[in-house]
Every structure is written in structure tokens, then in C-alpha cells.
Design a protein around this motif. Structure first.
Motif, PDB file in Angstrom:
ATOM      1  N   ALA A 267      -6.597 -55.074  18.320  1.00 58.41           N
ATOM      2  CA  ALA A 267      -5.768 -54.073  18.994  1.00 58.41           C
ATOM      3  C   ALA A 267      -6.511 -52.742  19.116  1.00 58.41           C
ATOM      4  O   ALA A 267      -6.410 -52.053  20.140  1.00 58.41           O
ATOM      5  CB  ALA A 267      -4.462 -53.879  18.222  1.00 58.41           C
ATOM      6  N   TYR A 268      -7.236 -52.378  18.072  1.00 54.86           N
ATOM      7  CA  TYR A 268      -8.038 -51.151  18.098  1.00 54.86           C
ATOM      8  C   TYR A 268      -9.096 -51.212  19.198  1.00 54.86           C
ATOM      9  O   TYR A 268      -9.256 -50.260  19.990  1.00 54.86           O
ATOM     10  CB  TYR A 268      -8.673 -50.956  16.730  1.00 54.86           C
ATOM     11  CG  TYR A 268      -9.917 -50.099  16.693  1.00 54.86           C
ATOM     12  CD1 TYR A 268      -9.864 -48.738  16.938  1.00 54.86           C
ATOM     13  CD2 TYR A 268     -11.151 -50.675  16.391  1.00 54.86           C
ATOM     14  CE1 TYR A 268     -11.010 -47.960  16.890  1.00 54.86           C
ATOM     15  CE2 TYR A 268     -12.292 -49.912  16.338  1.00 54.86           C
ATOM     16  CZ  TYR A 268     -12.231 -48.559  16.585  1.00 54.86           C
ATOM     17  OH  TYR A 268     -13.367 -47.793  16.536  1.00 54.86           O
TER      18      TYR A 268
ATOM     19  N   PRO B  21       1.319 -51.960  19.535  1.00 50.71           N
ATOM     20  CA  PRO B  21       2.231 -52.126  18.386  1.00 50.71           C
ATOM     21  C   PRO B  21       1.554 -51.792  17.055  1.00 50.71           C
ATOM     22  O   PRO B  21       2.243 -51.616  16.056  1.00 50.71           O
ATOM     23  CB  PRO B  21       2.619 -53.609  18.455  1.00 50.71           C
ATOM     24  CG  PRO B  21       1.507 -54.268  19.222  1.00 50.71           C
ATOM     25  CD  PRO B  21       1.058 -53.238  20.213  1.00 50.71           C
ATOM     26  N   HIS B  22       0.230 -51.678  17.046  1.00 51.32           N
ATOM     27  CA  HIS B  22      -0.503 -51.371  15.814  1.00 51.32           C
ATOM     28  C   HIS B  22      -1.176 -49.995  15.883  1.00 51.32           C
ATOM     29  O   HIS B  22      -2.102 -49.708  15.140  1.00 51.32           O
ATOM     30  CB  HIS B  22      -1.576 -52.434  15.558  1.00 51.32           C
ATOM     31  CG  HIS B  22      -1.035 -53.831  15.492  1.00 51.32           C
ATOM     32  ND1 HIS B  22       0.002 -54.192  14.665  1.00 51.32           N
ATOM     33  CD2 HIS B  22      -1.378 -54.962  16.175  1.00 51.32           C
ATOM     34  CE1 HIS B  22       0.278 -55.473  14.819  1.00 51.32           C
ATOM     35  NE2 HIS B  22      -0.548 -55.965  15.729  1.00 51.32           N
TER      36      HIS B  22
ATOM     37  N   ASP C  34      -2.298 -41.811  23.877  1.00 52.95           N
ATOM     38  CA  ASP C  34      -1.638 -42.726  24.809  1.00 52.95           C
ATOM     39  C   ASP C  34      -1.958 -44.175  24.456  1.00 52.95           C
ATOM     40  O   ASP C  34      -1.059 -45.030  24.427  1.00 52.95           O
ATOM     41  CB  ASP C  34      -2.101 -42.443  26.239  1.00 52.95           C
ATOM     42  CG  ASP C  34      -1.618 -41.097  26.759  1.00 52.95           C
ATOM     43  OD1 ASP C  34      -0.662 -40.549  26.174  1.00 52.95           O
ATOM     44  OD2 ASP C  34      -2.215 -40.593  27.720  1.00 52.95           O
ATOM     45  N   ALA C  35      -3.223 -44.463  24.207  1.00 52.08           N
ATOM     46  CA  ALA C  35      -3.632 -45.841  23.913  1.00 52.08           C
ATOM     47  C   ALA C  35      -2.996 -46.341  22.629  1.00 52.08           C
ATOM     48  O   ALA C  35      -2.565 -47.501  22.546  1.00 52.08           O
ATOM     49  CB  ALA C  35      -5.161 -45.917  23.823  1.00 52.08           C
TER      50      ALA C  35
ATOM     51  N   ALA D  80      -0.343 -47.119  14.864  1.00 53.79           N
ATOM     52  CA  ALA D  80      -0.320 -46.317  13.641  1.00 53.79           C
ATOM     53  C   ALA D  80      -1.455 -46.684  12.704  1.00 53.79           C
ATOM     54  O   ALA D  80      -1.887 -45.866  11.889  1.00 53.79           O
ATOM     55  CB  ALA D  80       1.022 -46.495  12.939  1.00 53.79           C
ATOM     56  N   VAL D  81      -1.956 -47.914  12.826  1.00 50.86           N
ATOM     57  CA  VAL D  81      -3.036 -48.361  11.945  1.00 50.86           C
ATOM     58  C   VAL D  81      -4.374 -47.718  12.338  1.00 50.86           C
ATOM     59  O   VAL D  81      -5.136 -47.262  11.487  1.00 50.86           O
ATOM     60  CB  VAL D  81      -3.161 -49.900  11.981  1.00 50.86           C
ATOM     61  CG1 VAL D  81      -4.383 -50.360  11.191  1.00 50.86           C
ATOM     62  CG2 VAL D  81      -1.887 -50.543  11.449  1.00 50.86           C
ATOM     63  N   PHE D  82      -4.650 -47.664  13.633  1.00 48.48           N
ATOM     64  CA  PHE D  82      -5.990 -47.228  14.066  1.00 48.48           C
ATOM     65  C   PHE D  82      -5.993 -45.901  14.820  1.00 48.48           C
ATOM     66  O   PHE D  82      -7.055 -45.423  15.230  1.00 48.48           O
ATOM     67  CB  PHE D  82      -6.630 -48.296  14.955  1.00 48.48           C
ATOM     68  CG  PHE D  82      -5.855 -48.622  16.206  1.00 48.48           C
ATOM     69  CD1 PHE D  82      -5.846 -47.766  17.300  1.00 48.48           C
ATOM     70  CD2 PHE D  82      -5.121 -49.794  16.298  1.00 48.48           C
ATOM     71  CE1 PHE D  82      -5.142 -48.064  18.453  1.00 48.48           C
ATOM     72  CE2 PHE D  82      -4.402 -50.104  17.441  1.00 48.48           C
ATOM     73  CZ  PHE D  82      -4.416 -49.235  18.533  1.00 48.48           C
ATOM     74  N   GLY D  83      -4.835 -45.270  15.003  1.00 43.53           N
ATOM     75  CA  GLY D  83      -4.753 -44.075  15.838  1.00 43.53           C
ATOM     76  C   GLY D  83      -5.676 -42.952  15.392  1.00 43.53           C
ATOM     77  O   GLY D  83      -6.317 -42.293  16.226  1.00 43.53           O
TER      78      GLY D  83
END
Length: 625
Positions: A280-281, A304-305, A298-299, A307-310
Motif C-alpha cells: 500500500a505504501y 486504508p493503511h 492525499d495518497a 496511517a501506517v505509512f503516512g
């Protein structure tokens, strides 16, 4: 170091003949029977052609030295040593041709000059003949003003006085044992790494056979390939495993090396979810690159993930947006990027205790150039570190798995440094002499030729074959890396195998030398610094091969070599081969970055990096001094 063996080639194994190079026709002058001449004698300027039959040298042997012995016939004591220039022939020559034809076949690119004959090491030249499977011999000459000398030929009455080439070599053997075996467990999987054997055994390429074993020796998985890395999956976390690795070449297989026993452990929530986070990242990063998402926020919000890689993605936003916008100014765009993960192992990082995912990332990028799509592909082993606290998971870093534990650098030099730069390395000229002119946007600018795109000539036979260099590079980008930082080694291979650039003898740290040793893991060194170091190769091509700078981007052609300097770096530290030029759009092949790409893409990718590309030189290699 194993013991060398000696092969003495003489009599019919070494053919020798002298010819007058000032003659337009064969046989206009003939030396006395049984004599070889080099230099001006009896009103003619003589050169000598020698060719050795190397069929007695075992296939795969690694030549450590080769010395030529010629016996003087014009003096017996206190002879002044002659220093002939040695030229490797590029095309066949026979005594039925003229002396001028010999000079044409030899070209203008010396293997060595200004060295006493007895001190010349023909080793790299002999190895080159065996490696490339072609041997047209060598021409020995001096200038018309240099002292002449006469030697005994192969027809000498005394066999001891006939020309002799003494070759010292390491006989081909199976490889030695690999070293530094490490097996790292994951959830129902493990990854094994090792270093190549110190002794490669022969000039043949090495491959590896890796086997995952239980403690009782039962084999549960087998892998074979050229990379010093293997991944095994489908294992049982309750069972201990080790990996046994054997290196092999065309001669045979070496001894087995085994890692320590390890066993995996289950990952909370399952290993698959962390692979999903990484995928997803990468997908989100690709969306920014192609403009499907304008910002990292935005990306992340669209995933849905997110928050993990933002947070990690946010640190890369400026660079990604900068590359996208820079290409747009050149009527180019990233039309599509896809990534896929394979050979994934998820476990715990021993150094930090954090969750670690190691995987192979395959990326396919489509760049639209003036409405035409060009596809480039790359494949790299990566590692991703996560922090896990309760239900909160954060992707903290992405790094190159071969550089274990190092955070991914924002500069291209992380994938382009090679071997070493000599202690006397000088900075590229401050006034930009020789460099392409870069506009305010960082892209090259130049004047298009009148009447459209010009097709350059590749006529001079003594020059490096630019078409061959460019074609070899384009067709062979997928060959294995001999060094971790392999860019200049790849360029030298293209010049050598594709372009026909001849080796040049000398001290391996000298900028005048250019050679590789057999098998890429032999004694005393793998290669000259000019072979595998970008800054050194740039100085060699310009200072010792007659190469020259191409200042106008429209004049660059297939087979030219590009050298890159990054902001803040004192030397050129990346090299690539030009494979095409379409109206100033430079296409190139490289090791380090996308294998096949464009110069504009390479510049754009590093626009927002900590060390963007600061200077580029394009050099047209020649085979002359």
C-alpha cells in the motif's frame, strides 16, 4: 593464494615475422633469414608481428603474468634495452599483406609503451584473448627516430634463442567455500546471505546452490542462482533450519558451507498484513509520482493503511512532486508505475527488536516522452522496519537490504559509488569545462542542428565502436552485478565487449591503465581503478585514450559515456552508457537506478533530493592517445 603453473610457448606455438611499415606492397623489403627487426634498419622502418597459439592454456585458467623473451641478434653484451610500443591487433593480418596493412590492423591504441621489453607483462592481453575467444596477435613498433634492434626469429638455429612467451597461470579449479553465512528467520520463512568465495577457481562465472535443511540434514528446499542471497518459505516455526551453500563453476562445485540453525516465530496478526502495508505504501508513492494524488496526505488518505505509512511518505513528497513537475516542463510524464513484492520474509530485527520485513521489489515505470511510452524495469532487495505498539503500527524506514540497517538515502550516490577513487583525485573543473550546459531547470540545453536531427558517423575504424557499446549496454543491463556499486564496471564491460576498447597495462591505481582480471575474483586485484571507478574512468578516457567532451546534447550519440556529479560531491561518482538520442532526448542504460531510462528521467528523479545532479559530462571514447 594457490600455486601458479607455467606454460612456455615457443617454436611453432609463437609465430613471428617482421615487415617494413613504409611499404605499400608486400615483400618490398625482406629482413635476413632468422631475424626480426623493430625500428629503422637498411633504410626501412620495421615492425614485428607476433602471435601465440594459446590452445595449450587450460580453458578457464586465470593468467597472472606473461613475459615475452626475444634474443638480440645485433649485439651480444651490454645491449641497450629497447622499449617498443605494443599494439593489440583489431583485425587479422598475414605476411601476404603489407607493412602498412599491419599498422592499420594494429590501430593507434597502445597496450603499453615506453617500457623495456623484458619488463612488459602481457598477462592481461593473453587473458583478453582467451576471454573473448579471438587472438590476432600483437605488433611491436618504435618511432623512426628511436633506436632500432634486431632479434632472433622462430627460424633461429638454436632453439633457446627463438621467441618465447612464458605464461604464468592459476589452473582452473572448482570455487572455494563461500563465507560469512547468515540465516535470518521469519514467520515460516528465512533469508540466507553469504559472501562469494575468495577463490573463484576459474574465469567462468560462479553460481550458487543453496539448500534449506533440518537439523538431521533433511533437505526441504533448494534454490540456485547467481546472487549471494536465497529465500525459503513454507517452513515450520517449530522446526530449526539451516542453509547449506555450494559455489560452482564450469569446472565443478566447491565445498559446502552451512549457517547456524535458526527457527522462525509467528508474527502477531500474521505476516501477510505487513506485506500489505508495504504494498500500500508503494502504491501510494506511485500515485504521487504519476500525479494521481497531488500530495502525500492525499495518497495516504486514499489508502486504508495510510496511517501506517503516512509519516514516512510525507518525508518523500517534495522529491516525488519535484520529479513529476520537472518532467512536465520537458513534455514528459510518468504515465504509470507498478510494483510487486516477492521473496518476502517477516520477522524481528535483531539489532532494534522492531518488526522487519525483507522483500524483493520489482518496479515497472512507463515514461511518456513526446507522446511515446518508454518502459523501464528495476529489481532491488529492500527492508522495511515497523514499530508496533498495541494496535498502532508505523512504517519507520525503507532501506536497501544489501546495506542492512542503513536508512534509504535521498541521493543517487547511495547506488552509484564504486570501488575507490585514487588519492590524487581532483574535483571536476570549477568552470564546467567539458560539462553539458544545464538550464535553470537543471536539464541540458543545446542547439539543434539545422534541418533536423543529424545522424552521426561511426567511420574511424580505430575508434571505439559506439554502436557496439550502446547495443551491448542496452541488451545486457540484466547481467549480474560484480560489485555492489556496479555502474562503472558495467560501462567498462560495454566498452570492452561491445565497443572493442582494448585493455591497457600498468599499475592498477594508475589512470593510464585499464584492465580487468579473470573471473572477477582473482589475484592480485580484480580490476584497475579506471575499470570500476567512475571518476577514474572519466580521467582515463579523456587523458589517455583521446576521448573528448560532447558539449551539445543534440550531438551526443549511441555509445557515448555519461558521467554524473552530485551536489557536494568532489568527483564524478556515477556512469551510464548512451543507447539512443532522439532529437536531444538521451536514452541510457546503467547499473544503479532504473536499468533503461532517459537522462531527463534521471535528472528529474533527483531534483528534490538532498544531492541533486550538479554536473554531467558526455565523453566520446576513442581508441587513440
Amino acid at each position: 593464494m594457490p600455486a601458479t603453473q607455467t606454460l612456455a610457448l615457443t617454436d611453432t606455438a609463437v609465430t613471428s615475422v617482421s615487415t617494413a611499415t613504409d611499404c605499400d606492397t608486400p615483400g618490398c623489403a625482406t629482413p635476413p633469414a632468422g631475424e626480426l627487426r623493430i625500428g629503422t634498419v637498411d633504410g626501412h622502418l620495421w615492425a614485428t608481428h607476433l602471435k601465440a597459439d594459446l590452445s595449450a592454456l587450460p580453458k578457464g585458467a586465470r593468467v597472472t603474468s606473461a613475459k615475452l623473451s626475444l634474443t638480440r641478434s645485433d649485439c651480444t653484451t651490454q645491449c641497450v634495452a629497447q622499449k617498443p610500443a605494443v599494439y593489440e591487433l583489431s583485425t587479422p593480418w598475414t605476411p601476404a599483406q603489407s607493412g602498412k596493412d599491419l599498422l592499420t590492423a594494429a590501430g593507434e591504441d597502445t597496450y603499453i609503451a615506453d617500457t623495456a621489453l623484458a619488463e612488459i607483462d602481457f598477462g592481461p592481453l593473453v587473458q583478453s584473448w582467451t576471454d573473448r575467444g579471438g587472438n590476432e596477435g600483437a605488433a611491436l613498433t618504435v618511432s623512426g627516430t628511436a633506436a632500432a634492434a634486431a632479434y632472433r626469429s622462430g627460424a633461429a638455429a638454436d632453439p633457446a634463442q627463438r621467441p618465447k612467451l612464458t605464461v604464468e597461470y592459476l589452473p582452473p579449479t572448482a570455487p572455494g567455500a563461500v563465507s560469512d553465512m547468515v540465516s535470518t528467520p521469519g514467520d515460516t520463512s528465512l533469508v540466507a546471505t553469504w559472501n562469494a568465495p575468495l577463490d573463484g577457481g576459474a574465469t567462468h562465472d560462479i553460481t550458487y546452490v543453496a539448500k534449506a535443511e533440518k537439523s538431521d540434514g533433511t533437505v526441504v528446499g533448494t534454490w540456485e542462482g547467481s546472487a549471494p542471497r536465497a529465500v525459503f518459505s513454507g517452513l515450520d516455526n517449530a522446526t530449526s533450519y539451516r542453509v547449506a551453500v555450494t559455489a560452482k563453476n564450469a569446472v565443478g562445485s566447491g565445498p559446502v558451507s552451512r549457517s547456524a540453525l535458526v527457527h522462525g516465530a509467528s508474527v502477531a496478526g500474521g505476516a501477510t498484513r505487513f506485506q500489505d502495508y508495504v504494498q500500500a505504501y508503494l502504491n501510494a508513492r506511485n500515485k504521487i509520482t504519476i500525479g494521481a494524488s497531488l500530495t502525500a496526505a492525499d495518497a495516504a488518505a486514499e489508502s486504508p493503511h495510510g496511517a501506517v505509512f503516512g509519516d514516512l511518505l510525507g518525508t518523500q513528497e517534495a522529491s516525488l512532486v519535484s520529479a513529476r513537475e520537472a518532467l512536465a516542463t520537458r513534455n514528459m510524464a510518468y504515465a504509470g508505475i507498478s510494483t510487486a513484492l516477492t521473496e518476502t520474509v517477516t520477522g524481528t530485527d535483531a539489532a532494534s527488536g522492531r518488526l522487519l520485513l525483507r522483500t524483493t521489489v520489482s518496479e515497472t515505470t512507463t515514461v511518456r516522452i513526446d507522446g511515446v511510452d518508454q518502459v523501464s524495469e528495476s529489481q532491488n532487495s529492500k527492508r522495511y522496519l515497523f514499530s508496533v505498539s498495541g494496535d498502532t503500527v508505523k512504517l519507520q524506514s525503507e532501506s536497501d537490504d544489501a546495506q542492512a540497517g542503513q536508512t534509504l538515502s535521498a541521493t543517487a550516490t547511495a547506488a552509484t559509488q564504486v570501488l575507490a577513487t585514487s588519492a590524487d583525485a581532483a574535483e571536476p573543473p570549477a568552470d564546467g569545462t567539458g560539462a553539458l550546459t544545464l538550464g535553470e531547470d537543471g536539464f541540458p540545453v543545446g542547439e539543434a542542428p539545422a534541418g533536423g536531427v543529424r545522424t552521426a558517423s561511426f567511420a574511424p575504424a580505430s575508434w571505439v565502436n559506439g554502436l557496439g557499446t550502446g547495443s551491448w549496454a542496452y541488451n545486457n543491463v540484466g547481467i549480474k552485478r560484480d560489485y555492489y556499486y556496479d555502474c562503472t564496471n558495467f560501462v567498462s564491460k560495454a566498452l570492452y565487449y561491445g565497443g572493442g576498447l582494448k585493455m591497457r597495462s600498468g599499475w592498477y591505481r594508475s589512470n593510464s591503465a585499464w584492465f580487468k582480471n579473470s573471473g572477477w575474483s582473482s589475484w592480485p586485484v580484480k580490476a584497475s581503478w579506471t575499470w570500476a571507478g567512475a571518476n577514474n574512468l572519466e580521467r582515463h578516457l579523456v587523458g589517455y585514450r583521446g576521448g573528448y567532451y560532447i558539449n551539445n546534447v543534440y550531438d551526443i550519440r549511441k555509445g557515448d559515456i555519461l558521467f554524473f556529479q552530485y551536489r557536494g560531491d568532489p568527483v564524478y561518482d556515477h556512469a551510464a552508457v548512451v543507447t539512443a538520442n532522439y532529437g536531444g532526448r538521451i536514452h541510457m542504460a546503467q547499473h544503479g537506478g532504473p536499468d533503461r531510462t532517459t537522462l531527463d528521467d534521471a535528472i528529474a528523479r533527483h531534483k528534490g533530493a538532498a544531492k541533486p545532479i550538479a554536473s554531467i559530462v558526455a565523453i566520446r571514447p576513442r581508441g587513440t592517445r
